[in-house]
Design a protein around this motif. Structure first.
Motif, PDB file in Angstrom:
ATOM      1  N   ILE A 130       6.919  -3.029 -15.988  1.00 36.49           N
ATOM      2  CA  ILE A 130       7.824  -3.042 -14.833  1.00 36.49           C
ATOM      3  C   ILE A 130       7.149  -2.391 -13.635  1.00 36.49           C
ATOM      4  O   ILE A 130       7.163  -2.921 -12.518  1.00 36.49           O
ATOM      5  N   VAL A 131       6.540  -1.227 -13.875  1.00 41.38           N
ATOM      6  CA  VAL A 131       5.830  -0.514 -12.807  1.00 41.38           C
ATOM      7  C   VAL A 131       4.756  -1.399 -12.192  1.00 41.38           C
ATOM      8  O   VAL A 131       4.603  -1.459 -10.960  1.00 41.38           O
ATOM      9  N   ASN A 132       4.022  -2.114 -13.026  1.00 39.39           N
ATOM     10  CA  ASN A 132       2.938  -2.956 -12.525  1.00 39.39           C
ATOM     11  C   ASN A 132       3.433  -4.133 -11.703  1.00 39.39           C
ATOM     12  O   ASN A 132       2.689  -4.684 -10.883  1.00 39.39           O
ATOM     13  N   ARG A 133       4.680  -4.549 -11.919  1.00 37.67           N
ATOM     14  CA  ARG A 133       5.236  -5.625 -11.106  1.00 37.67           C
ATOM     15  C   ARG A 133       5.732  -5.112  -9.757  1.00 37.67           C
ATOM     16  O   ARG A 133       5.784  -5.849  -8.781  1.00 37.67           O
ATOM     17  N   ILE A 134       6.123  -3.844  -9.713  1.00 38.47           N
ATOM     18  CA  ILE A 134       6.602  -3.263  -8.466  1.00 38.47           C
ATOM     19  C   ILE A 134       5.440  -2.750  -7.611  1.00 38.47           C
ATOM     20  O   ILE A 134       5.459  -2.837  -6.377  1.00 38.47           O
ATOM     21  N   GLU A 139       2.196  -0.378  -2.613  1.00 35.51           N
ATOM     22  CA  GLU A 139       0.959   0.413  -2.540  1.00 35.51           C
ATOM     23  C   GLU A 139       0.617   0.803  -1.114  1.00 35.51           C
ATOM     24  O   GLU A 139       0.228   1.947  -0.841  1.00 35.51           O
ATOM     25  N   GLY A 140       0.741  -0.141  -0.202  1.00 33.95           N
ATOM     26  CA  GLY A 140       0.403   0.155   1.189  1.00 33.95           C
ATOM     27  C   GLY A 140       1.309   1.206   1.809  1.00 33.95           C
ATOM     28  O   GLY A 140       0.874   1.987   2.657  1.00 33.95           O
ATOM     29  N   LEU A 141       2.573   1.242   1.375  1.00 31.45           N
ATOM     30  CA  LEU A 141       3.518   2.207   1.927  1.00 31.45           C
ATOM     31  C   LEU A 141       3.159   3.629   1.533  1.00 31.45           C
ATOM     32  O   LEU A 141       3.342   4.566   2.307  1.00 31.45           O
ATOM     33  N   LEU A 142       2.660   3.805   0.323  1.00 32.55           N
ATOM     34  CA  LEU A 142       2.345   5.136  -0.169  1.00 32.55           C
ATOM     35  C   LEU A 142       1.261   5.796   0.678  1.00 32.55           C
ATOM     36  O   LEU A 142       1.280   7.003   0.901  1.00 32.55           O
ATOM     37  N   ARG A 159      13.114  -1.995  -0.196  1.00 32.54           N
ATOM     38  CA  ARG A 159      13.183  -3.277   0.517  1.00 32.54           C
ATOM     39  C   ARG A 159      11.911  -4.099   0.332  1.00 32.54           C
ATOM     40  O   ARG A 159      11.969  -5.326   0.212  1.00 32.54           O
ATOM     41  N   ALA A 160      10.772  -3.418   0.286  1.00 37.10           N
ATOM     42  CA  ALA A 160       9.518  -4.141   0.053  1.00 37.10           C
ATOM     43  C   ALA A 160       9.531  -4.793  -1.327  1.00 37.10           C
ATOM     44  O   ALA A 160       9.050  -5.923  -1.504  1.00 37.10           O
ATOM     45  N   ALA A 164       9.343  -8.792  -2.139  1.00 36.70           N
ATOM     46  CA  ALA A 164       8.340  -9.345  -3.045  1.00 36.70           C
ATOM     47  C   ALA A 164       8.988 -10.249  -4.086  1.00 36.70           C
ATOM     48  O   ALA A 164       8.460 -11.323  -4.421  1.00 36.70           O
ATOM     49  N   SER A 165      10.141  -9.839  -4.609  1.00 40.22           N
ATOM     50  CA  SER A 165      10.841 -10.659  -5.602  1.00 40.22           C
ATOM     51  C   SER A 165      11.357 -11.956  -4.986  1.00 40.22           C
ATOM     52  O   SER A 165      11.295 -13.022  -5.611  1.00 40.22           O
ATOM     53  N   VAL A 166      11.875 -11.859  -3.769  1.00 41.05           N
ATOM     54  CA  VAL A 166      12.318 -13.069  -3.062  1.00 41.05           C
ATOM     55  C   VAL A 166      11.150 -14.031  -2.897  1.00 41.05           C
ATOM     56  O   VAL A 166      11.265 -15.240  -3.149  1.00 41.05           O
TER      57      VAL A 166
END
Length: 208
Positions: A130-134, A139-142, A159-160, A164-166
């Motif tokens: 799950i973590v790897n899909r999120i 990553e860029g936000l961090l 929201r990001a 991504a899911s959309v």
């Protein structure tokens, strides 16, 4: 078949009722409705939401038995089984609205941020999936986080992840792409506020 924009309006009106504490009595399941639905279903919207116990789609949109086709998974992530579930409902029931529903202070997003900051070796491979899909969506936000902006980072990360899911649903399925182009399917992203009870549709919603 209910057009996508009409379905979206139904969800928005239902959410306003929920947030104001005025729920519809006719949404309660009667014996007659259960019997009618036993023969088949015609949900007017597909909701891909988070498994969080505080975000039950039928409640927050004030809908009843048979109204929504709901897929729930931690972090509202998109894997093949979720794509297949959306395809199934869109094709079999002619449902023309898909909503990816994230929510404030999402535990799966929080876990991903924490794992990115302080990687662990003990995390189960299932949770890591799950973590790897999120991870790719945030990553860029961090890298932009400042010491005093964790709450803002969380809001942007939620929201990001929804966006991504959309995007995965829009471009990861030939069936959904065709339904979008030729049959009026609409895929949108939204965020539910745990504090206010309101849902804000912010991605993929046509402008008035």
């Amino acid at each position: 078949m209910i057009p996508a924009l009409e379905a979206l309006k139904r969800l928005q009106e239902g959410n306003r009722r929920f947030a104001s504490g005025v729920m519809s009595l006719d949404k309660l399941a009667s014996a007659n409705k259960r019997t009618d639905l036993a023969a088949g279903q015609e949900p007017f919207a597909i909701i891909l939401g988070c498994s969080d116990s505080r975000v039950p789609a039928e409640f927050i949109f004030d809908q009843g038995l048979g109204d929504l086709f709901v897929i729930r998974v931690a972090g509202n992530v998109v894997a093949p089984s979720q794509v297949g579930s959306v395809e199934f409902a869109a094709e079999c029931f002619n449902t023309r609205l898909v909503v990816v529903l994230g929510h404030s202070r999402c535990g799966a997003v929080t876990a991903t941020l924490e794992e990115m900051k302080r990687p662990t070796k003990s995390q189960s491979r299932n949770l890591r999936s799950i973590v790897n899909r999120i991870r790719p969506s945030i990553e860029g936000l961090l890298e932009e986080e400042s010491p005093s902006s964790h709450e803002k980072l969380m809001q942007r990360a939620v929201r990001a992840n929804v966006r991504a899911s959309v995007n995965q649903l829009k471009h990861g399925s030939e069936i959904l792409e065709q339904l979008t182009e030729e049959n009026g399917l609409l895929i949108v992203g939204a965020e539910y506020s745990l504090d206010t009870g309101l849902v804000h549709f912010f991605d993929g919603v046509p402008l008035d």
